[in-house]
Write an enzyme that holds these catalytic residues in place. Structure first.
Site, PDB file in Angstrom:
ATOM      1  N   ARG A 119       0.829  -1.202   0.000  1.00 39.68           N
ATOM      2  CA  ARG A 119       0.000   0.000   0.000  1.00 39.68           C
ATOM      3  C   ARG A 119       0.865   1.254   0.000  1.00 39.68           C
ATOM      4  NH1 ARG A 119      -5.472  -1.664   3.176  1.00 39.68           N
ATOM      5  NH2 ARG A 119      -5.321  -3.895   2.835  1.00 39.68           N
ATOM      6  N   LYS A 352     -17.138   8.784  10.438  1.00 42.69           N
ATOM      7  CA  LYS A 352     -17.670   8.513   9.105  1.00 42.69           C
ATOM      8  C   LYS A 352     -18.828   9.466   8.830  1.00 42.69           C
ATOM      9  CE  LYS A 352     -15.728   3.907   8.811  1.00 42.69           C
ATOM     10  NZ  LYS A 352     -14.763   4.096   9.908  1.00 42.69           N
TER      11      LYS A 352
END
Length: 514
Positions: A119, A352
């Site tokens: 990543r 979120k």
């Protein structure tokens, strides 16, 4: 017992002494010097000398025996100035070193690279009031020195409703920062319990119709600490865990060392079979998610609660990807389905839909108090900063009353799914706002992500193992209320171009949405 003679003879020559005292019998000259001055004070710990000291006179006699021993014990031989070098016949072994440690780390990373799941961070500068647009900055650690910045459109943010830029949320954070300062000042148990903690926890408890709530630094922390602490202190506890549960829940169960059974994803028959094998009296915890973040599936909460009541279990519902977005006040799938009062513990996040940071659990007061007292992940962690608490408090209060943001987000998600299907781009079917486009290969998934960024300035990260099973690698899109139809059309066209160029298969096209 006879006293040692004063001629310098060692006490080991005294009749019976060496046979009766294993300490003296094991003494060697190399340790005499160390013990000589301590023998008198250590007399009470020696079974032989203690047995000689039943009275004051005999105590003095035993003291004298020790002193005589110390006076006449031979002196230890001088230690060599330098260690004796190993002979050629002695085995030699290289010591573990920093270089060896670094080699092992490089080997671990190389294995990740070979599996196609290495990543790379993309450093973004979000622009308040311009979401989902951002600026990508060069990654210096990836050798991007001198590279210019790049304007991008973000398509994978978990700030689902764009609340991170809402004026109420921003202003509340600024006010708290100016009023209380930057840091929390410590853990909650020391000096980090801001009055804003109390206000926010009361709002979260009310959101889920529970007695109490407890703030954590993240949703991961909330799950891991709560599950780990409760099950570790609940004698004989056993978990029943959905196979798609988040890593934080898995870590908490593992740390508790409680027994665990994994049931097939949303498979009620398999769960019931497992529950049936356990005594009704045994403490049982059914753990699941309201919305599964990588598939977009929704848990059958009513049926799970029915099984819990039938077989004597409690329920742990992770609503991280549902709070703020489902239910009349944003209480998640449990609220949407009318099951809030049947779920025992609800975990959520402020990072979120609420656009801030931090996690929490909500439950009956006794449960929250137990977590507060027992969970190391709560006790030993610095509290959430006042600015974050202030912003989160404003966001929760706003979304309890406003339907506009979640209604717009759900409409945007339905629209994007239809546009993708119309171009033959396969989206894993689900009833939620999550939009997973399956690629099925880690290298192709990474290549698609990189090409979208470089050629089309579209930012979406690849989702690879261990986040999802191997062979199900995907691009996971999220459509916010601020993604326009024009941006969606550009995204669909870019995906079609990239998939055709790199060889990602596409499904038959469907009729476009009205």
């Amino acid at each position: 017992h006879e006293r040692p003679p004063c001629s310098g003879t060692c006490i080991f020559q005294v009749e019976g002494m060496s046979n009766k005292c294993p300490f003296l019998r094991s003494m060697v000259s190399s340790v005499w010097q160390v013990t000589r001055t301590d023998l008198v004070s250590a007399r009470s710990a020696c079974p032989f000398f203690r047995s000689r000291a039943n009275g004051d006179g005999e105590r003095k006699e035993s003291d004298a025996v020790v002193r005589q021993y110390c006076e006449h014990a031979p002196q230890p031989a001088a230690e060599p100035a330098t260690p004796v070098a190993a002979t050629a016949t002695e085995p030699t072994e290289a010591a573990f070193s920093s270089a060896a440690f670094e080699d092992e780390c490089e080997r671990m990373v190389q294995k990740v690279r070979e599996e196609g799941r290495y990543r790379v961070f993309h450093y973004l500068e979000r622009h308040c009031e311009k979401f989902p647009r951002a600026t990508r900055h060069p990654n210096r650690s990836a050798g991007e020195h001198g590279r210019s910045t790049l304007p991008v459109t973000v398509w994978c943010s978990n700030d689902y409703l764009g609340m991170g830029q809402h004026p109420k949320v921003v202003n509340a954070g600024v006010q708290a920062l100016k009023s209380c300062g930057a840091g929390a000042g410590g853990t909650r148990n020391i000096s980090g319990s801001s009055f804003l903690n109390q206000e926010l926890e009361a709002e979260l408890a009310d959101l889920h119709d529970k007695d109490a709530a407890l703030m954590f630094t993240s949703g991961y922390n909330a799950n891991e600490a709560t599950l780990g602490a409760l099950a570790s202190k609940l004698p004989g506890a056993v978990f029943f865990s959905d196979e798609e549960n988040h890593a934080s829940m898995i870590a908490g169960m593992r740390n508790s060392r409680a027994e665990k059974h994994v049931f097939h994803h949303n498979d009620l028959d398999h769960l019931e079979y497992q529950l049936r094998q356990q005594p009704r009296s045994r403490p049982k915890i059914i753990a699941f998610e309201g919305v599964y973040s990588m598939s977009g599936d929704i848990a059958p909460i009513k049926d799970l609660c029915d099984l819990a009541e039938c077989y004597g279990a409690i329920t742990f519902d992770d609503e991280v990807h549902a709070v703020g977005m489902y239910g009349a006040r944003g209480g998640g799938i449990a609220e949407l389905t009318g099951q809030v009062d049947r779920v025992d513990v609800i975990s959520g996040t402020l990072a979120k839909a609420f656009g801030c940071q931090g996690g929490y659990v909500a439950a009956r007061e006794s449960v929250i108090d137990a977590v507060r007292c027992l969970a190391p992940g709560f006790i030993f962690t610095t509290a959430v900063a006042p600015a974050v608490l202030g912003s989160a408090l404003a966001s929760v209060r706003h979304l309890k009353a406003s339907q506009a943001e979640r209604a717009a987000m759900h409409e945007r998600a339905r629209t994007l799914k239809a546009k993708l299907a119309a171009e033959g781009i396969s989206v894993r079917e689900n009833p939620s706002h999550i939009i997973p486009v399956i690629v099925g290969d880690p290298d192709l998934c990474k290549l698609a992500s990189d090409t979208l960024l470089e050629d089309h300035r579209i930012y979406v990260q690849p989702i690879n193992y261990p986040t999802v099973p191997r062979g199900t690698e995907r691009l996971r899109f999220t459509a916010s209320p601020f993604h326009s139809d024009e941006e969606m059309d550009r995204l669909v066209g870019a995906l079609s171009d990239v998939f055709d160029r790199i060889g990602v298969s596409r499904a038959p096209r469907t009729a476009a949405a009205a």
